[in-house]
Motif scaffolding. Sequence first.
Motif, PDB file in Angstrom:
ATOM      1  N   GLY B 347      81.340   6.643 -68.343  1.00  0.00           N
ATOM      2  CA  GLY B 347      80.637   6.455 -67.179  1.00  0.00           C
ATOM      3  C   GLY B 347      80.214   7.960 -66.750  1.00  0.00           C
ATOM      4  N   GLY B 348      80.838   8.983 -66.990  1.00  0.00           N
ATOM      5  CA  GLY B 348      80.781  10.544 -66.333  1.00  0.00           C
ATOM      6  C   GLY B 348      80.420  11.398 -67.430  1.00  0.00           C
ATOM      7  N   GLY B 349      79.902  11.073 -68.519  1.00  0.00           N
ATOM      8  CA  GLY B 349      79.566  12.159 -69.422  1.00  0.00           C
ATOM      9  C   GLY B 349      78.106  12.393 -69.342  1.00  0.00           C
ATOM     10  N   GLY B 350      77.804  13.632 -70.120  1.00  0.00           N
ATOM     11  CA  GLY B 350      76.208  14.194 -69.947  1.00  0.00           C
ATOM     12  C   GLY B 350      76.042  14.684 -68.629  1.00  0.00           C
ATOM     13  N   GLY B 351      77.091  15.302 -67.969  1.00  0.00           N
ATOM     14  CA  GLY B 351      76.790  15.873 -66.693  1.00  0.00           C
ATOM     15  C   GLY B 351      76.686  14.988 -65.455  1.00  0.00           C
ATOM     16  N   VAL B 352      76.981  13.586 -65.658  1.00  0.00           N
ATOM     17  CA  VAL B 352      77.191  12.472 -64.579  1.00  0.00           C
ATOM     18  C   VAL B 352      78.385  12.927 -63.772  1.00  0.00           C
ATOM     19  N   SER B 353      79.431  13.591 -64.205  1.00  0.00           N
ATOM     20  CA  SER B 353      80.658  13.932 -63.263  1.00  0.00           C
ATOM     21  C   SER B 353      80.220  15.065 -62.418  1.00  0.00           C
ATOM     22  N   SER B 354      79.134  15.928 -62.972  1.00  0.00           N
ATOM     23  CA  SER B 354      78.908  16.917 -61.806  1.00  0.00           C
ATOM     24  C   SER B 354      78.048  16.510 -60.896  1.00  0.00           C
ATOM     25  N   ASN B 355      77.555  15.439 -60.925  1.00  0.00           N
ATOM     26  CA  ASN B 355      76.310  15.029 -60.030  1.00  0.00           C
ATOM     27  C   ASN B 355      76.676  14.052 -59.245  1.00  0.00           C
ATOM     28  N   GLU B 356      77.071  14.548 -57.754  1.00  0.00           N
ATOM     29  CA  GLU B 356      77.867  13.605 -56.834  1.00  0.00           C
ATOM     30  C   GLU B 356      76.899  12.386 -56.439  1.00  0.00           C
ATOM     31  N   ARG B 357      75.543  12.654 -56.789  1.00  0.00           N
ATOM     32  CA  ARG B 357      74.907  11.672 -56.118  1.00  0.00           C
ATOM     33  C   ARG B 357      74.907  10.364 -57.008  1.00  0.00           C
ATOM     34  N   ALA B 358      75.446  10.404 -58.223  1.00  0.00           N
ATOM     35  CA  ALA B 358      75.551   9.457 -59.164  1.00  0.00           C
ATOM     36  C   ALA B 358      77.196   8.541 -58.976  1.00  0.00           C
ATOM     37  N   ASP B 359      77.595   9.253 -58.168  1.00  0.00           N
ATOM     38  CA  ASP B 359      79.209   8.758 -58.019  1.00  0.00           C
ATOM     39  C   ASP B 359      79.249   7.248 -57.806  1.00  0.00           C
ATOM     40  N   GLU B 360      78.318   6.574 -56.865  1.00  0.00           N
ATOM     41  CA  GLU B 360      78.614   5.333 -56.707  1.00  0.00           C
ATOM     42  C   GLU B 360      78.145   4.547 -58.005  1.00  0.00           C
ATOM     43  N   LEU B 361      77.107   4.655 -58.543  1.00  0.00           N
ATOM     44  CA  LEU B 361      76.685   4.226 -59.703  1.00  0.00           C
ATOM     45  C   LEU B 361      77.393   4.253 -60.970  1.00  0.00           C
ATOM     46  N   ARG B 362      78.227   5.384 -60.988  1.00  0.00           N
ATOM     47  CA  ARG B 362      79.394   5.689 -61.976  1.00  0.00           C
ATOM     48  C   ARG B 362      80.438   4.710 -61.897  1.00  0.00           C
ATOM     49  N   LEU B 363      80.980   4.633 -60.810  1.00  0.00           N
ATOM     50  CA  LEU B 363      82.000   3.973 -60.265  1.00  0.00           C
ATOM     51  C   LEU B 363      81.836   2.345 -60.595  1.00  0.00           C
ATOM     52  N   LYS B 364      80.410   1.827 -60.298  1.00  0.00           N
ATOM     53  CA  LYS B 364      80.076   0.695 -60.373  1.00  0.00           C
ATOM     54  C   LYS B 364      80.044   0.162 -61.789  1.00  0.00           C
ATOM     55  N   VAL B 365      79.531   1.140 -62.713  1.00  0.00           N
ATOM     56  CA  VAL B 365      79.585   0.662 -64.202  1.00  0.00           C
ATOM     57  C   VAL B 365      80.791   0.796 -64.920  1.00  0.00           C
ATOM     58  N   PHE B 366      81.746   1.453 -64.360  1.00  0.00           N
ATOM     59  CA  PHE B 366      83.173   1.749 -64.828  1.00  0.00           C
ATOM     60  C   PHE B 366      83.687   0.281 -64.972  1.00  0.00           C
ATOM     61  N   SER B 367      83.052  -0.937 -64.517  1.00  0.00           N
ATOM     62  CA  SER B 367      83.602  -2.180 -64.677  1.00  0.00           C
ATOM     63  C   SER B 367      83.594  -2.538 -66.354  1.00  0.00           C
ATOM     64  N   ARG B 368      82.690  -2.068 -66.966  1.00  0.00           N
ATOM     65  CA  ARG B 368      82.710  -2.022 -68.364  1.00  0.00           C
ATOM     66  C   ARG B 368      84.170  -1.639 -68.935  1.00  0.00           C
ATOM     67  N   LYS B 369      84.391  -0.287 -68.726  1.00  0.00           N
ATOM     68  CA  LYS B 369      85.969   0.010 -68.910  1.00  0.00           C
ATOM     69  C   LYS B 369      86.889  -0.878 -68.425  1.00  0.00           C
ATOM     70  N   LYS B 370      86.777  -1.579 -67.325  1.00  0.00           N
ATOM     71  CA  LYS B 370      87.774  -2.229 -66.551  1.00  0.00           C
ATOM     72  C   LYS B 370      87.812  -3.411 -67.472  1.00  0.00           C
ATOM     73  N   THR B 371      86.705  -4.122 -67.901  1.00  0.00           N
ATOM     74  CA  THR B 371      86.832  -5.311 -68.706  1.00  0.00           C
ATOM     75  C   THR B 371      87.735  -5.156 -69.879  1.00  0.00           C
TER      76      THR B 371
END
Lengths: 219, 418
Positions: B347-371
């Motif tokens: 969920g944090g590749g492609g620069g998403v990890s450096s982009n704080e604005r995307a944190d909430e969305l990134r943590l939401k879609v982590f549900s895929r890895k959780k599953t």
Amino acid sequence: MTGVELLNWARGPGLQIALVVFIVGVAIRFIEMWLLGKSPDFAEARGSAAAGGWRTLFTRSLPMPGALKRAPLVFLGGYVFHIGFFITFLFYAPHILFLRAVTGFSWPALPAYLIDVIGLVSIAALVAVLVHRLTDPVRRFLSRTGDYVAWAATFLPLLTGYFAYHRLVTDYTTMLALHVLSFELLLVLIPLTKLMHTFTFAVSRWYNGAIAGRKGVKV
Amino acid sequence: MGTSLERGIQGFIEQVDRPTASFFESCVRCGMCAHACLFYTETGDPKYTPIYKLEPLRRVWEREYTLFGRIKKWLGLSKPVTEAELKEWEPLVYDSCTLCGRCSLMCPVGNDIVYMVRRAREGMVAAGVAPDGLKQAATRAVKIGSPMGVQLPALKTQIAKAEKETGLAIPFDKEGAEYLMVLSSAEIIEFSEIIPAAARIFHAAGVSWTFSSDAFEATNSGIQIGSSDIATELVSRIVRAAERLKVKYVISPECGHAYTALRWEGPNLIGRPYPFKVIHIVELLDELRAAGRLKTEGMEDEKLTFHDPCQLVRRGGVVEPPRNVLKMVASNFVEMEDPGTLNWCCGGGGGVSSNERADELRLKVFSRKKTQLDQLGVRTLVTACSNCRDMLEDGLEHHRMDIKVVGLTEMVAEHLKQ
């Protein structure tokens, strides 16, 4: 204009106009795409780009693992209408006569009753994908006018063909003329719409496979 | 029309090549790519459909490179892309795309969608439309030498610590060494265990290697934000150091995008082939294993799994090496659903990890890895990318999952035969 006149126009000048627009249009689209070119790749290859390209050209006809479960209707509907469309187009005896007149080639036909069933199934599949496009959130969101135009252009030859075969709606000659005209509309719309994928899918599949193939990835 | 918009449109125009045109020509808007993208599968929001993220680039292609598009433009029937639209698309192009490339596997007509997202970002950057976090990371990378602001003294401190811990001398600026090792900033700050681990493994296997004081940062913010200029500058630093030290190989560290930047994009950015080879550290470990130079003892017996970094497998072609190496030291290794090239991003590749604005969305879609992880019931997760590792730890903590994340190289080092 009577049905006979309409049919004569469709088979004569209509067909010629449609073929010219189709051939010139497709050629223009290929040329404008080809002229764009592609930069050389200096990274040391791990695998063969060509092998990857050819591989993906064929393997991409099968769904990615798990995809069938996630969107069954897109795949099943897609398979049925594509395969059904090409069988009715290529293996119905009168179509083979027409294609022989245009191309000089001919091949054995399938029985008419089989074409009839396949045609009907294809019509049903196209109706299903249209309903899906209108109701499914993703499909509805992505769709533009061109998508519905392309749908209609694919649907009409099947529908008019079915009507003509069963002598439905109007007299046979008029319906046959409408059938030929609907096919000509399809030809003209191929280079003007997403129907162009009939040809370009081979290029895009090849590039996808080749880009990955260089890296040693099978896609 | 502002000049930055003009630069952006020009950027898009320059990025359209034959593959891009063939992809746009072929798209039938079937929407299948949505089902490959974790931003759609985990939110159900159609705007995250991968091909839709490319709408500005597609419109520029149509207007500039197709006869019918040009006719429509001439007749005033098509609207040019506006600055407001670029801003509207910014979160779609950056926050909700990790350049993981899963969509490129799904597309029935074969469109390499992520190839186009990477190119679309060039136009976005040219227009100055990119997330602040990513802009700042790229600026730090160019000015300071690291997106996280890590400088040489920090590395030297970690190296001194590693030398003390291992009792081994860690080579620095050694001309004629066979391998040049570079790191990601996260490995210098957060996951510095990699340094003693590499030192012990290379010592045991008899690998001639060195660090360089001129080029130790492997990550490439230029690739992530989509600026070829920045990417070229960052890659050139490593190329210059490797050429000066006359190494035969540059070792890409446990960092997915660093591998893509160095291995696949680098030569094209500098416009010539390298006089050296680039090898991922896990590929090197696997080569040492195959040559009988990497000897381990003991096994991790608890059930564990491996998270495939997207840039390593799907975009990089390194699928079997981590598995070969992991099986040397783990007796109960199980695969996640969709392993290897089919993997799902952290969920944090492609620069998403450096982009704080995307944190909430990134943590939401982590549900895929959780599953995926819940299906296995593992307590240990191994990976080979420090950015994935960081993102996985963050996601696991957010979802209150008690799973330990381990780097593969360190795990191997712990089992080195004494």
